[in-house]
Design an enzyme around this catalytic site. Structure first.
Site, mmCIF file in Angstrom:
data_model
loop_
_atom_site.group_PDB
_atom_site.id
_atom_site.type_symbol
_atom_site.label_atom_id
_atom_site.label_comp_id
_atom_site.label_asym_id
_atom_site.label_seq_id
_atom_site.Cartn_x
_atom_site.Cartn_y
_atom_site.Cartn_z
ATOM 1 N N ASP A 203 -2.759 4.885 -2.426
ATOM 2 C CA ASP A 203 -3.746 5.527 -1.568
ATOM 3 C C ASP A 203 -4.091 6.928 -2.070
ATOM 4 O OD1 ASP A 203 -5.083 5.252 1.097
ATOM 5 O OD2 ASP A 203 -3.985 7.098 1.479
ATOM 6 N N GLU B 33 -6.132 4.076 -5.915
ATOM 7 C CA GLU B 33 -7.371 4.336 -5.200
ATOM 8 C C GLU B 33 -7.763 5.749 -5.561
ATOM 9 O OE1 GLU B 33 -7.564 5.727 -1.337
ATOM 10 O OE2 GLU B 33 -9.385 4.658 -0.797
ATOM 11 N N ASP C 14 0.867 -1.187 0.000
ATOM 12 C CA ASP C 14 0.000 0.000 0.000
ATOM 13 C C ASP C 14 0.901 1.235 0.000
ATOM 14 O OD1 ASP C 14 -3.269 0.188 1.433
ATOM 15 O OD2 ASP C 14 -2.185 1.815 0.427
ATOM 16 N N HIS D 190 -11.139 -2.243 3.813
ATOM 17 C CA HIS D 190 -10.967 -1.824 5.214
ATOM 18 C C HIS D 190 -11.651 -0.488 5.510
ATOM 19 C CE1 HIS D 190 -8.111 0.397 2.920
ATOM 20 N NE2 HIS D 190 -7.895 1.186 3.938
ATOM 21 N N ASP D 191 -12.198 0.133 4.433
ATOM 22 C CA ASP D 191 -12.905 1.408 4.626
ATOM 23 C C ASP D 191 -14.413 1.245 4.541
ATOM 24 O OD1 ASP D 191 -10.518 3.274 2.619
ATOM 25 O OD2 ASP D 191 -10.552 2.869 4.768
HETATM 26 O O1 TEU Z 1 -9.111 6.144 1.862
HETATM 27 C C1 TEU Z 1 -9.457 7.359 1.199
HETATM 28 C C2 TEU Z 1 -10.886 7.521 1.227
HETATM 29 O O2 TEU Z 1 -11.467 7.951 0.291
HETATM 30 C C3 TEU Z 1 -11.536 7.062 2.468
HETATM 31 O O3 TEU Z 1 -11.376 8.109 3.408
HETATM 32 C C4 TEU Z 1 -12.981 6.793 2.199
HETATM 33 O O4 TEU Z 1 -13.509 7.792 1.361
HETATM 34 C C5 TEU Z 1 -13.725 6.879 3.469
HETATM 35 O O5 TEU Z 1 -13.011 6.165 4.422
HETATM 36 C C6 TEU Z 1 -15.094 6.260 3.255
HETATM 37 O O6 TEU Z 1 -15.833 6.481 4.425
HETATM 38 C C7 TEU Z 1 -7.721 5.921 1.950
HETATM 39 C C8 TEU Z 1 -7.514 4.716 2.839
HETATM 40 O O7 TEU Z 1 -8.132 3.572 2.233
HETATM 41 C C9 TEU Z 1 -8.124 5.021 4.185
HETATM 42 O O8 TEU Z 1 -8.061 3.880 5.048
HETATM 43 C C10 TEU Z 1 -7.352 6.182 4.805
HETATM 44 O O9 TEU Z 1 -7.986 6.540 6.012
HETATM 45 C C11 TEU Z 1 -7.335 7.382 3.853
HETATM 46 O O10 TEU Z 1 -7.051 7.057 2.498
HETATM 47 C C12 TEU Z 1 -6.212 8.338 4.274
HETATM 48 O O11 TEU Z 1 -4.969 7.714 4.009
#
Ligand code: TEU
Ligand code: CA
Length: 559
Positions: free
Chosen positions: A199, A254, A98, A327-328
């Site tokens: 990311d 992403e 990542d 994970h989000d």
């Molecule tokens: O996620 C970016 C992102 O868009 C997320 O914040 C998502 O929109 C949100 O969590 C949905 O509710 C990436 C990573 O996957 C996330 O875990 C990190 O918190 C974020 O970037 C910052 O690095």
């Protein structure tokens, strides 16, 4: 049909903190992952994507990196990493790391230098601005509530942080920053990794002048207008020339806010930028006035429209990634399906069929292959995610959402749902840890766990294993052209895949009622490739049980 290993692969995402704890401190770690590689090999996945394992103060669980070339102490050592990488390669699997380079931790050496003085050589590694009339430089909001600007006493200026204030945004317009990132990436490629998940890579190029965004009614800040900025593609093409093109890598960006048109550039088949992107239109369908904090359900017709626009929009031009969970996100069977005891398993298999028969690279999120579901969190003290905690504090504090409603929305939509420990067996803590886990274990682990499912040939696990194996057997699953059928159906998702004379008919019921479908003549009596119920699929009409899914395979040359 242009072949590539990352087109034919199935990717498994590991959230290391919650996957397997090998030393009893309640936190998952690299040796824990290594101890479970045979499980992943049995599932049949080809690529492992690890959420960040670099040194971090864990303000955002590793997405706030303080040293890109060191392993997070809680996860182990660089020797543990090398052992894990060897174990992955020995089993014929690949490792995708990542890459979090839109921002660092505020404890990264670069930022410690940058904030120390206005004339420090690292000052322009980050985005510093004077305040305006004693306030922040513009009206952008952070994804984790509040302003996207933090005032720093030492030099009486503000720095930009699109996420937490401990995640200052890097200034990608500074060529020194780009060189630092490219050299770090090369360092990891030289260690033998096989790719990067990047990311929020669509946010790295900010609009010159950092203009105010539009503040929506009821909001205090503007959603930052940073997605797909003026130099995003230029910087990724530079990254490709200087790093990516020199190794045999899989790359997935992403891309918050990406459109089909933009994705044709990010993931163009000409290989100038990335292999594929994560788009978010399908997981934004159940949003509301306060973003994800709602109890709205995804509408199937809208879901089909979004998936179809991506399947047909990128056809022949770029490559899709396919995911329902990560994970989000909350657990996919709870969000897109029905996690009631009588439906959870058949529904998890239906969702897997629906996703894995599409065109693109499928991503399995840890526990999804078991049909793991949302966790019955009760009070705010059960939550660990900065996004959840900040949103609760802000939205209830500002009187926008009542605490009991916000707790209901958190239980449905929080990222914590996907971060409860992996459920290995029915022993204490689901076999995840001999210590006290950093976050609660879903109490349903006595029913839903890998040990039970490995022993049950009809389990969700073995269904995923069959789906993944089919992708290797049938080229049509990787390369067949997608076409939507029954667009107006509110309960069925029906589509075909075509490769020359060969065709698949994919039928998935998203309904908890019986549903009847007329089978197109060319598929009547075609063999069934896979289904989540054992029955006969011959004839002109099929009456389906709730959440039933089946795939009929018209083989080239047959009638
Ligand atoms: O996620 C970016 C992102 O868009 C997320 O914040 C998502 O929109 C949100 O969590 C949905 O509710 C990436 C990573 O996957 C996330 O875990 C990190 O918190 C974020 O970037 C910052 O690095
Ligand atoms: Ca541990």
């Amino acid at each position: 049909m242009e072949q590539a290993w990352w087109k034919e692969a199935v990717v498994y995402q590991i959230y290391p903190r919650s996957f397997m704890d090998s030393n009893g401190d309640g936190i998952g770690d690299l040796n824990g992952i290594t101890s479970k590689l045979d499980y992943l090999k049995e599932l049949g996945v080809d690529v492992l994507w690890l959420s960040p394992v670099y040194q971090s103060p864990n303000d955002d669980n590793g997405y706030d990196i303080s040293d890109y070339r060191a392993i997070m102490e809680e996860f182990g050592t660089m020797e543990d990493f090398d052992r894990m990488l060897r174990g992955i390669h020995e089993r014929g699997m690949k490792l995708v790391m990542d890459l979090v380079v839109n921002h660092t931790s505020d404890e990264h050496a670069w930022f410690v230098e940058s904030r120390s003085a206005r004339e420090n050589p690292y000052r322009d590694y980050y985005i510093w601005r004077e305040g305006k009339d004693g306030k922040e430089p513009n009206n952008w909001g952070s994804c984790f509530s509040g302003s996207a600007w933090q005032h720093d006493e030492a030099t009486d200026m503000y720095y930009l942080h699109l996420f937490s204030k401990k995640q200052p945004d890097l200034n990608w317009d500074n060529p020194k920053v780009r060189e630092e990132v490219f050299s770090m990436m090369t360092w990891w490629c030289e260690k033998g990794i096989d790719g990067f998940r990047m990311d929020v890579i669509s946010l790295i190029s900010k609009e010159p002048g950092l203009p105010d965004g539009e503040v929506l009614p009821g909001e205090s800040y503007a959603v930052c207008p940073c997605a797909n900025g003026p130099h995003a593609h230029e910087y990724l093409q530079e990254m490709n020339r200087k790093v990516l093109s020199r190794y045999d890598l899989m790359t997935v960006g992403e891309c918050a806010g990406v459109t089909v048109e933009e994705a044709k550039k990010y993931a163009s088949l000409d290989g100038k930028e990335l292999n594929m992107v994560f788009q978010f239109e399908h997981v934004d369908l159940d949003g509301g006035k306060y973003g994800k904090w709602t109890d709205r359900r995804v509408n199937l017709r809208e879901f089909k429209q979004v998936m179809t626009s991506w399947q047909t929009g990128l056809e022949g031009k770029a490559w899709n990634s396919l995911f329902l969970g990560n994970h989000d996100q909350p657990r996919s069977v709870s969000r897109f399906g029905n996690d009631a005891p009588e439906y959870r398993e058949i529904c998890a298999k239906m969702l897997a069929t629906c996703l894995h028969m599409l065109k693109g690279t499928p991503y399995v999120y840890q526990g999804e292959e078991l049909g793991m579901k949302n966790c019955p969190f009760s009070g705010i003290e059960d939550y660990r995610d900065i996004e959840s905690i900040n949103a609760f504090r802000t939205l209830t504090g500002e009187g926008k959402i009542a605490p009991e409603d916000m707790l209901r929305y958190l239980a449905l939509r929080s990222r914590d749902n996907g971060r409860t420990p992996m459920q290995w067996d029915d022993s204490v803590n689901a076999g995840f840890s001999s210590g006290t886990p950093w976050i609660m274990v879903n109490p349903d682990y006595t029913e839903i766990n890998a040990a039970r499912e490995l022993a049950d040939p009809d389990s969700v696990f073995h269904y995923y294993r069959q789906l993944i194996a089919l992708r290797k057997q049938e080229k049509i699953i990787v390369h067949g052209v997608y076409e939507l059928l029954e667009p107006d159906s509110e309960s069925l998702y029906v589509y075909t895949r075509t490769l020359g004379e060969e065709k698949l008919l994919v039928v998935c019921s998203f309904s908890d009622k019986k549903t009847t479908i007329a089978i197109p003549e060319e598929f009547q009596n075609a063999p069934c490739l896979i289904s989540n119920r054992k029955r006969n699929y011959e004839g002109a009409e099929i009456t389906m049980e709730p959440y039933e899914a089946f795939v009929l395979h018209r083989i080239a040359g047959s009638r």
